[in-house]
Design a protein around this motif. Structure first.
Motif, PDB file in Angstrom:
ATOM      1  N   PRO A  49      -7.699  13.957   2.382  1.00 12.78           N
ATOM      2  CA  PRO A  49      -6.369  13.330   2.490  1.00 12.78           C
ATOM      3  C   PRO A  49      -6.173  12.205   1.472  1.00 12.78           C
ATOM      4  CG  PRO A  49      -7.457  13.405   4.635  1.00 12.78           C
ATOM      5  CD  PRO A  49      -8.460  13.859   3.622  1.00 12.78           C
ATOM      6  N   ALA A  50      -4.980  12.134   0.935  1.00 10.55           N
ATOM      7  CA  ALA A  50      -4.633  11.084  -0.023  1.00 10.55           C
ATOM      8  C   ALA A  50      -4.685   9.716   0.651  1.00 10.55           C
ATOM      9  CB  ALA A  50      -3.230  11.324  -0.581  1.00 10.55           C
ATOM     10  N   ALA A  51      -4.944   8.703  -0.150  1.00  9.14           N
ATOM     11  CA  ALA A  51      -4.936   7.329   0.357  1.00  9.14           C
ATOM     12  C   ALA A  51      -3.553   6.995   0.896  1.00  9.14           C
ATOM     13  CB  ALA A  51      -5.318   6.371  -0.765  1.00  9.14           C
ATOM     14  N   SER A  52      -3.513   6.233   1.980  1.00 13.06           N
ATOM     15  CA  SER A  52      -2.231   5.931   2.618  1.00 13.06           C
ATOM     16  C   SER A  52      -1.622   4.612   2.151  1.00 13.06           C
ATOM     17  CB  SER A  52      -2.390   5.911   4.146  1.00 13.06           C
ATOM     18  OG  SER A  52      -3.332   4.935   4.539  1.00 13.06           O
ATOM     19  N   TYR A  53      -2.406   3.777   1.438  1.00 13.80           N
ATOM     20  CA  TYR A  53      -1.881   2.505   0.946  1.00 13.80           C
ATOM     21  C   TYR A  53      -2.754   1.989  -0.187  1.00 13.80           C
ATOM     22  CZ  TYR A  53      -5.534  -0.090   3.536  1.00 13.80           C
ATOM     23  OH  TYR A  53      -6.728  -0.595   3.999  1.00 13.80           O
ATOM     24  N   HIS A  54      -2.309   0.907  -0.811  1.00 11.04           N
ATOM     25  CA  HIS A  54      -3.054   0.238  -1.875  1.00 11.04           C
ATOM     26  C   HIS A  54      -3.657  -1.043  -1.304  1.00 11.04           C
ATOM     27  CE1 HIS A  54      -1.535   2.650  -5.287  1.00 11.04           C
ATOM     28  NE2 HIS A  54      -0.471   2.783  -4.520  1.00 11.04           N
ATOM     29  N   ALA A  55      -4.934  -1.278  -1.585  1.00 12.86           N
ATOM     30  CA  ALA A  55      -5.625  -2.462  -1.092  1.00 12.86           C
ATOM     31  C   ALA A  55      -6.139  -3.309  -2.252  1.00 12.86           C
ATOM     32  CB  ALA A  55      -6.804  -2.047  -0.213  1.00 12.86           C
ATOM     33  N   PHE A  56      -6.214  -4.598  -2.006  1.00 14.29           N
ATOM     34  CA  PHE A  56      -6.780  -5.574  -2.939  1.00 14.29           C
ATOM     35  C   PHE A  56      -6.044  -5.635  -4.275  1.00 14.29           C
ATOM     36  CE2 PHE A  56     -10.205  -4.375  -0.026  1.00 14.29           C
ATOM     37  CZ  PHE A  56     -10.433  -5.622   0.548  1.00 14.29           C
TER      38      PHE A  56
ATOM     39  N   ASN B 210       4.139   1.317  -7.336  1.00 11.72           N
ATOM     40  CA  ASN B 210       5.444   1.589  -6.715  1.00 11.72           C
ATOM     41  C   ASN B 210       5.591   3.069  -6.381  1.00 11.72           C
ATOM     42  OD1 ASN B 210       5.795   2.658  -9.245  1.00 11.72           O
ATOM     43  ND2 ASN B 210       7.721   1.613  -9.665  1.00 11.72           N
ATOM     44  N   ASP B 211       4.529   3.635  -5.813  1.00 13.11           N
ATOM     45  CA  ASP B 211       4.540   5.054  -5.466  1.00 13.11           C
ATOM     46  C   ASP B 211       4.992   5.330  -4.033  1.00 13.11           C
ATOM     47  OD1 ASP B 211       2.362   4.151  -4.032  1.00 13.11           O
ATOM     48  OD2 ASP B 211       0.871   5.273  -5.184  1.00 13.11           O
ATOM     49  N   GLY B 212       5.551   4.314  -3.375  1.00 15.40           N
ATOM     50  CA  GLY B 212       6.048   4.480  -2.015  1.00 15.40           C
ATOM     51  C   GLY B 212       5.038   4.113  -0.937  1.00 15.40           C
ATOM     52  N   ARG B 213       3.776   3.945  -1.329  1.00 16.20           N
ATOM     53  CA  ARG B 213       2.759   3.539  -0.352  1.00 16.20           C
ATOM     54  C   ARG B 213       2.733   2.011  -0.275  1.00 16.20           C
ATOM     55  NH1 ARG B 213      -2.393   6.794  -2.546  1.00 16.20           N
ATOM     56  NH2 ARG B 213      -1.467   6.129  -4.495  1.00 16.20           N
ATOM     57  N   PRO B 214       2.455   1.455   0.902  1.00 15.06           N
ATOM     58  CA  PRO B 214       2.364  -0.005   1.027  1.00 15.06           C
ATOM     59  C   PRO B 214       1.297  -0.581   0.095  1.00 15.06           C
ATOM     60  CG  PRO B 214       2.309   1.037   3.207  1.00 15.06           C
ATOM     61  CD  PRO B 214       2.223   2.137   2.192  1.00 15.06           C
ATOM     62  N   VAL B 215       1.524  -1.809  -0.340  1.00 16.88           N
ATOM     63  CA  VAL B 215       0.596  -2.508  -1.225  1.00 16.88           C
ATOM     64  C   VAL B 215       0.187  -3.804  -0.535  1.00 16.88           C
ATOM     65  CG1 VAL B 215       0.289  -3.570  -3.494  1.00 16.88           C
ATOM     66  CG2 VAL B 215       1.726  -1.527  -3.256  1.00 16.88           C
ATOM     67  N   HIS B 216      -1.122  -4.023  -0.390  1.00 13.64           N
ATOM     68  CA  HIS B 216      -1.617  -5.209   0.301  1.00 13.64           C
ATOM     69  C   HIS B 216      -2.616  -5.951  -0.582  1.00 13.64           C
ATOM     70  CE1 HIS B 216       0.227  -3.857   4.010  1.00 13.64           C
ATOM     71  NE2 HIS B 216      -0.359  -2.685   3.858  1.00 13.64           N
ATOM     72  N   SER B 217      -2.751  -7.246  -0.339  1.00 12.28           N
ATOM     73  CA  SER B 217      -3.705  -8.066  -1.091  1.00 12.28           C
ATOM     74  C   SER B 217      -5.128  -7.935  -0.551  1.00 12.28           C
ATOM     75  CB  SER B 217      -3.275  -9.528  -1.074  1.00 12.28           C
ATOM     76  OG  SER B 217      -3.241 -10.004   0.256  1.00 12.28           O
ATOM     77  N   GLY B 218      -5.291  -7.271   0.557  1.00 15.54           N
ATOM     78  CA  GLY B 218      -6.592  -6.987   1.163  1.00 15.54           C
ATOM     79  C   GLY B 218      -6.487  -5.635   1.839  1.00 15.54           C
ATOM     80  N   LEU B 219      -7.277  -5.432   2.882  1.00 11.54           N
ATOM     81  CA  LEU B 219      -7.121  -4.221   3.686  1.00 11.54           C
ATOM     82  C   LEU B 219      -5.817  -4.307   4.450  1.00 11.54           C
ATOM     83  CD1 LEU B 219     -10.789  -3.918   5.000  1.00 11.54           C
ATOM     84  CD2 LEU B 219      -9.699  -2.520   3.225  1.00 11.54           C
ATOM     85  N   ARG B 220      -5.319  -3.194   4.969  1.00 11.01           N
ATOM     86  CA  ARG B 220      -4.050  -3.211   5.694  1.00 11.01           C
ATOM     87  C   ARG B 220      -4.138  -4.230   6.835  1.00 11.01           C
ATOM     88  NH1 ARG B 220      -6.719   1.237   8.144  1.00 11.01           N
ATOM     89  NH2 ARG B 220      -6.351   1.229  10.395  1.00 11.01           N
TER      90      ARG B 220
END
Length: 145
Positions: free
Chosen positions: A108-115, A126-136
């Motif tokens: 499965p593809a990654a569900s968000y961006h971390a770090f 900006n691919d539609g997945r959430p972006v976080h400065s750490g883990l979700r």
């Protein structure tokens, strides 16, 4: 026997019949230095959910060269040098990097961006997945097994 997720090398195999507890595209500097990739697809499994068939064939090295006593270790096959998994000395998680650790393209593809942070020197994803400065924000570290 077939499992939901299978990886490893020709000598040491990993598998899980459980979904990852976290599945993200990592932007951290440690992943960049270890993999040489701009970003790294990382999946965390509960420690007991990702099985390894020949742990005696694993050489363990620190994941983070700047923190060699940190909890994560890279597990390398002693026969071929292949990267098999990351293992947590605290026994909370085991980590798969699908494109490096022998998993097929159906993972499965990654569900968000971390770090991700602005100091990385590139545009915010900006691919539609959430972006976080750490883990979700809702991620909770599992209890050690």
């Amino acid at each position: 026997m077939s499992h939901k997720y299978e990886g490893g090398c020709a000598h040491v195999h990993t598998h899980s019949d459980h979904d990852p507890i976290d599945n993200h595209e990592c932007h951290c500097n440690v992943c960049k230095s270890v993999t040489g990739q701009h970003t790294t697809h990382v999946a965390f499994f509960n420690h007991g959910d990702l099985k390894v068939d020949h742990p005696e064939k694993l050489k363990r090295v620190p994941f983070n060269a700047s923190n060699p006593d940190g909890p994560l270790e890279i597990c390398l096959c002693t026969e071929c040098g292949g990267v098999v998994m990351l293992d947590d000395k605290q026994k909370r998680i085991r980590v798969a990097v699908p494109n490096i650790m022998g998993y097929d393209a159906s993972f499965p593809a990654a569900s968000y961006h971390a770090f991700w942070d602005e100091t990385k020197g590139y545009d915010k994803p900006n691919d539609g997945r959430p972006v976080h400065s750490g883990l979700r924000p809702d991620f909770v570290w599992p209890t050690p097994s």
